[in-house]
Scaffold this motif. Structure first.
Motif, PDB file in Angstrom:
ATOM      1  N   VAL B  95       0.608  -1.522  -0.468  1.00 40.91           N
ATOM      2  CA  VAL B  95      -0.137  -0.128  -0.048  1.00 40.91           C
ATOM      3  C   VAL B  95       1.112   1.126  -0.052  1.00 40.91           C
ATOM      4  O   VAL B  95       1.529   1.558   0.208  1.00 40.91           O
ATOM      5  CB  VAL B  95      -0.598   0.057   1.206  1.00 40.91           C
ATOM      6  CG1 VAL B  95      -1.765   1.396   1.551  1.00 40.91           C
ATOM      7  CG2 VAL B  95      -1.748  -0.924   1.143  1.00 40.91           C
ATOM      8  N   GLU B  96       0.437   2.299  -0.809  1.00 41.71           N
ATOM      9  CA  GLU B  96       1.426   3.579  -0.604  1.00 41.71           C
ATOM     10  C   GLU B  96       0.806   4.248   0.342  1.00 41.71           C
ATOM     11  O   GLU B  96      -0.026   4.611   0.682  1.00 41.71           O
ATOM     12  CB  GLU B  96       1.350   4.224  -2.434  1.00 41.71           C
ATOM     13  CG  GLU B  96       2.039   4.704  -3.240  1.00 41.71           C
ATOM     14  CD  GLU B  96       1.585   6.736  -2.898  1.00 41.71           C
ATOM     15  OE1 GLU B  96       2.803   7.315  -2.006  1.00 41.71           O
ATOM     16  OE2 GLU B  96       0.592   6.470  -2.824  1.00 41.71           O
ATOM     17  N   LEU B 105      -6.386   7.010   6.592  1.00 43.00           N
ATOM     18  CA  LEU B 105      -6.292   6.430   7.332  1.00 43.00           C
ATOM     19  C   LEU B 105      -5.402   5.377   7.475  1.00 43.00           C
ATOM     20  O   LEU B 105      -3.881   5.284   7.240  1.00 43.00           O
ATOM     21  CB  LEU B 105      -6.451   4.853   6.050  1.00 43.00           C
ATOM     22  CG  LEU B 105      -7.602   5.129   4.888  1.00 43.00           C
ATOM     23  CD1 LEU B 105      -8.024   4.154   3.840  1.00 43.00           C
ATOM     24  CD2 LEU B 105      -9.068   4.388   6.090  1.00 43.00           C
ATOM     25  N   THR B 106      -4.675   4.456   8.662  1.00 45.24           N
ATOM     26  CA  THR B 106      -3.528   3.240   8.869  1.00 45.24           C
ATOM     27  C   THR B 106      -3.646   1.566   8.805  1.00 45.24           C
ATOM     28  O   THR B 106      -5.331   1.336   8.214  1.00 45.24           O
ATOM     29  CB  THR B 106      -3.575   3.304  10.507  1.00 45.24           C
ATOM     30  OG1 THR B 106      -4.406   2.543  10.983  1.00 45.24           O
ATOM     31  CG2 THR B 106      -3.636   5.071  11.176  1.00 45.24           C
ATOM     32  N   PRO B 107      -2.893   1.233   8.507  1.00 49.58           N
ATOM     33  CA  PRO B 107      -2.863  -0.252   8.709  1.00 49.58           C
ATOM     34  C   PRO B 107      -4.175  -0.956   9.221  1.00 49.58           C
ATOM     35  O   PRO B 107      -4.689  -1.695   8.722  1.00 49.58           O
ATOM     36  CB  PRO B 107      -1.984  -0.588   8.864  1.00 49.58           C
ATOM     37  CG  PRO B 107      -0.997   0.262   8.257  1.00 49.58           C
ATOM     38  CD  PRO B 107      -1.515   1.114   8.821  1.00 49.58           C
ATOM     39  N   LEU B 117       4.912   1.437   1.728  1.00 47.20           N
ATOM     40  CA  LEU B 117       5.652   1.624   1.154  1.00 47.20           C
ATOM     41  C   LEU B 117       5.972   3.767   1.006  1.00 47.20           C
ATOM     42  O   LEU B 117       4.514   3.822   0.008  1.00 47.20           O
ATOM     43  CB  LEU B 117       5.486   0.955  -0.231  1.00 47.20           C
ATOM     44  CG  LEU B 117       6.461  -0.847  -0.330  1.00 47.20           C
ATOM     45  CD1 LEU B 117       6.959  -0.706  -1.518  1.00 47.20           C
ATOM     46  CD2 LEU B 117       7.010  -0.862   0.964  1.00 47.20           C
ATOM     47  N   ASP B 118       7.029   4.135   1.024  1.00 45.62           N
ATOM     48  CA  ASP B 118       6.784   5.505   0.371  1.00 45.62           C
ATOM     49  C   ASP B 118       6.941   5.004  -0.975  1.00 45.62           C
ATOM     50  O   ASP B 118       7.352   3.905  -1.903  1.00 45.62           O
ATOM     51  CB  ASP B 118       7.699   6.359   0.911  1.00 45.62           C
ATOM     52  CG  ASP B 118       8.685   5.815   1.216  1.00 45.62           C
ATOM     53  OD1 ASP B 118       9.413   5.561   0.162  1.00 45.62           O
ATOM     54  OD2 ASP B 118      10.236   6.186   1.673  1.00 45.62           O
ATOM     55  N   SER B 119       6.877   7.198  -2.008  1.00 46.23           N
ATOM     56  CA  SER B 119       7.066   7.094  -3.357  1.00 46.23           C
ATOM     57  C   SER B 119       7.934   6.098  -3.711  1.00 46.23           C
ATOM     58  O   SER B 119       7.876   5.864  -4.729  1.00 46.23           O
ATOM     59  CB  SER B 119       6.930   7.720  -3.154  1.00 46.23           C
ATOM     60  OG  SER B 119       7.177   9.628  -3.180  1.00 46.23           O
ATOM     61  N   ALA B 120       9.495   6.235  -3.131  1.00 43.92           N
ATOM     62  CA  ALA B 120      10.808   6.157  -3.620  1.00 43.92           C
ATOM     63  C   ALA B 120      10.849   4.367  -3.094  1.00 43.92           C
ATOM     64  O   ALA B 120      10.913   3.609  -4.464  1.00 43.92           O
ATOM     65  CB  ALA B 120      11.972   6.822  -2.564  1.00 43.92           C
ATOM     66  N   GLU B 121      10.088   3.337  -2.378  1.00 45.28           N
ATOM     67  CA  GLU B 121       9.702   2.378  -2.497  1.00 45.28           C
ATOM     68  C   GLU B 121       9.011   1.764  -3.436  1.00 45.28           C
ATOM     69  O   GLU B 121       9.776   0.439  -4.026  1.00 45.28           O
ATOM     70  CB  GLU B 121       9.694   1.949  -0.936  1.00 45.28           C
ATOM     71  CG  GLU B 121      10.742   2.986   0.037  1.00 45.28           C
ATOM     72  CD  GLU B 121       9.901   2.111   1.519  1.00 45.28           C
ATOM     73  OE1 GLU B 121      10.575   1.647   2.356  1.00 45.28           O
ATOM     74  OE2 GLU B 121       8.832   2.607   1.793  1.00 45.28           O
ATOM     75  N   LEU B 126       8.524  -1.232  -8.181  1.00 49.09           N
ATOM     76  CA  LEU B 126       7.718  -1.338 -10.533  1.00 49.09           C
ATOM     77  C   LEU B 126       8.649  -1.100 -10.629  1.00 49.09           C
ATOM     78  O   LEU B 126       8.516  -1.955 -11.794  1.00 49.09           O
ATOM     79  CB  LEU B 126       6.869  -0.570  -9.846  1.00 49.09           C
ATOM     80  CG  LEU B 126       5.791   0.138  -9.341  1.00 49.09           C
ATOM     81  CD1 LEU B 126       5.022   1.185  -9.456  1.00 49.09           C
ATOM     82  CD2 LEU B 126       4.556  -1.316  -9.527  1.00 49.09           C
ATOM     83  N   GLU B 127       9.823  -0.849 -10.745  1.00 48.37           N
ATOM     84  CA  GLU B 127      11.312  -0.545 -11.705  1.00 48.37           C
ATOM     85  C   GLU B 127      11.874  -2.201 -11.629  1.00 48.37           C
ATOM     86  O   GLU B 127      12.826  -3.044 -12.466  1.00 48.37           O
ATOM     87  CB  GLU B 127      12.046   0.016 -11.169  1.00 48.37           C
ATOM     88  CG  GLU B 127      13.044   0.318 -11.316  1.00 48.37           C
ATOM     89  CD  GLU B 127      13.452   0.529 -12.865  1.00 48.37           C
ATOM     90  OE1 GLU B 127      12.686   1.677 -12.961  1.00 48.37           O
ATOM     91  OE2 GLU B 127      13.898   0.199 -13.667  1.00 48.37           O
ATOM     92  N   GLU B 128      11.473  -3.008 -10.883  1.00 48.16           N
ATOM     93  CA  GLU B 128      11.755  -4.302 -10.710  1.00 48.16           C
ATOM     94  C   GLU B 128      11.075  -5.767 -11.189  1.00 48.16           C
ATOM     95  O   GLU B 128      11.412  -6.800 -11.812  1.00 48.16           O
ATOM     96  CB  GLU B 128      12.569  -5.319  -9.283  1.00 48.16           C
ATOM     97  CG  GLU B 128      11.408  -4.880  -8.352  1.00 48.16           C
ATOM     98  CD  GLU B 128      12.098  -5.446  -6.617  1.00 48.16           C
ATOM     99  OE1 GLU B 128      11.339  -6.305  -5.968  1.00 48.16           O
ATOM    100  OE2 GLU B 128      12.904  -5.437  -6.129  1.00 48.16           O
ATOM    101  N   GLN B 129       9.911  -5.374 -11.503  1.00 44.27           N
ATOM    102  CA  GLN B 129       8.421  -6.083 -12.784  1.00 44.27           C
ATOM    103  C   GLN B 129       8.575  -6.497 -13.792  1.00 44.27           C
ATOM    104  O   GLN B 129       9.636  -5.204 -14.437  1.00 44.27           O
ATOM    105  CB  GLN B 129       7.532  -5.005 -12.288  1.00 44.27           C
ATOM    106  CG  GLN B 129       6.905  -5.054 -10.548  1.00 44.27           C
ATOM    107  CD  GLN B 129       6.954  -6.258  -9.537  1.00 44.27           C
ATOM    108  OE1 GLN B 129       6.743  -7.300  -9.861  1.00 44.27           O
ATOM    109  NE2 GLN B 129       7.525  -6.041  -8.540  1.00 44.27           N
ATOM    110  N   ASP B 130       8.446  -6.900 -14.084  1.00 42.58           N
ATOM    111  CA  ASP B 130       8.595  -7.644 -15.636  1.00 42.58           C
ATOM    112  C   ASP B 130       7.055  -6.966 -16.321  1.00 42.58           C
ATOM    113  O   ASP B 130       7.608  -6.575 -17.379  1.00 42.58           O
ATOM    114  CB  ASP B 130       8.741  -8.908 -15.760  1.00 42.58           C
ATOM    115  CG  ASP B 130       9.857  -9.754 -15.146  1.00 42.58           C
ATOM    116  OD1 ASP B 130      11.289  -8.709 -15.793  1.00 42.58           O
ATOM    117  OD2 ASP B 130       9.771 -11.013 -14.507  1.00 42.58           O
TER     118      ASP B 130
END
Lengths: 119, 135
Positions: B95-96, B105-107, B117-121, B126-130
């Motif tokens: 969740v972003e 909201l909280t978890p 995850l924060d936006s950088a994470e 997403l960078e590592e996805q195919d």
């Protein structure tokens, strides 16, 4: 490069179907391969042969059919999304076929890139 | 495996291929059908033994909100399905953070355990996805 294409929006209502078509044309012209175009959500409405736009407008459905005829592009309509919206074999335009969501995942596995066109 | 492919034979060189699939859910659960139909793709992908991650961002975080009461609007509450994903070996739910924060909201408000995850994470994930599909 081999592309899988996912279209999530209906024709005329949304730009996605037009952009996806232009993308496919450009990719094919550059010598790339379109593994499959998968129509999902309201995108299934791209596949009905009942579509009859005004004569001075582009015919989005026929355009897809022509792409399939000329380049052998595999146009697949999701069966579940189609049934929800009344897209069945009886009103399916030429070049389209109806199949399951597995075809989308399969295209993802097989393609170098999957490009989503939607909202 | 082949019975899930819509009756079409898979090419031989695909067997055993495992790719990283990310499904990004950005829409509220009931105003449009995107969330429900996205879930259908996710469930199918499980049958292909792929490495699946689910991402919830923007109004998509509401899909996981506890206490969804849909009877009055005539919709089926499909949120329990998210809890069943574990049974399909789909356990990577992200969740972003700013999407949660902006909506107060909280978890603890969510029906499943997620990784925030924060936006950088999120960008790194997403960078590592195919394959990334966005609904």
């Amino acid at each position: 490069m081999k592309f899988g294409i996912l279209i999530n929006e209906g024709p005329y209502n949304h730009q996605a179907a037009d952009t996806a078509y232009q993308f496919c044309k450009a990719a094919l012209d550059k010598g790339h391969e379109i593994d499959r175009v998968f129509f999902y959500h309201d995108g299934v409405n791209n596949a009905t042969k009942l579509t009859e736009p005004p004569q001075d407008d582009r015919h989005i459905v026929n355009r897809w059919s022509k792409l399939a005829e000329e380049h052998g592009v595999d146009l697949v309509v999701c069966v579940a999304a189609g049934l929800r919206r009344g897209i069945v074999d009886d009103n399916l335009a030429a070049g389209f076929r109806i199949s399951g969501l597995g075809q989308l995942v399969e295209s993802g596995i097989r393609s170098d890139r999957v490009v989503t066109f939607g909202d | 495996m082949t019975e899930s492919t819509g009756g079409i034979e898979m090419e031989e060189d695909m067997s055993g291929t495992v790719k990283k699939f990310a499904f990004i859910n950005r829409k509220a659960p009931y105003g449009t059908i995107y969330a429900l139909e996205s879930l259908e793709v996710v469930l199918i992908s499980a049958a292909f033994d792929q490495d699946v991650s689910l991402v919830f961002a923007d109004d998509g975080v509401y899909q996981l909100k506890k206490g969804q009461a849909t009877k009055a609007v005539g919709m089926k509450n499909f949120s329990p399905t998210y809890r069943a994903l574990e049974g399909y070996d789909i356990e990577k739910l992200y969740v972003e953070k700013s999407s949660l924060d902006e909506r107060g909201l909280t978890p603890d408000d969510l029906i499943v355990d997620v990784e925030v995850l924060d936006s950088a994470e999120m960008a790194a994930l997403l960078e590592e996805q195919d394959v990334v599909m966005s609904f």
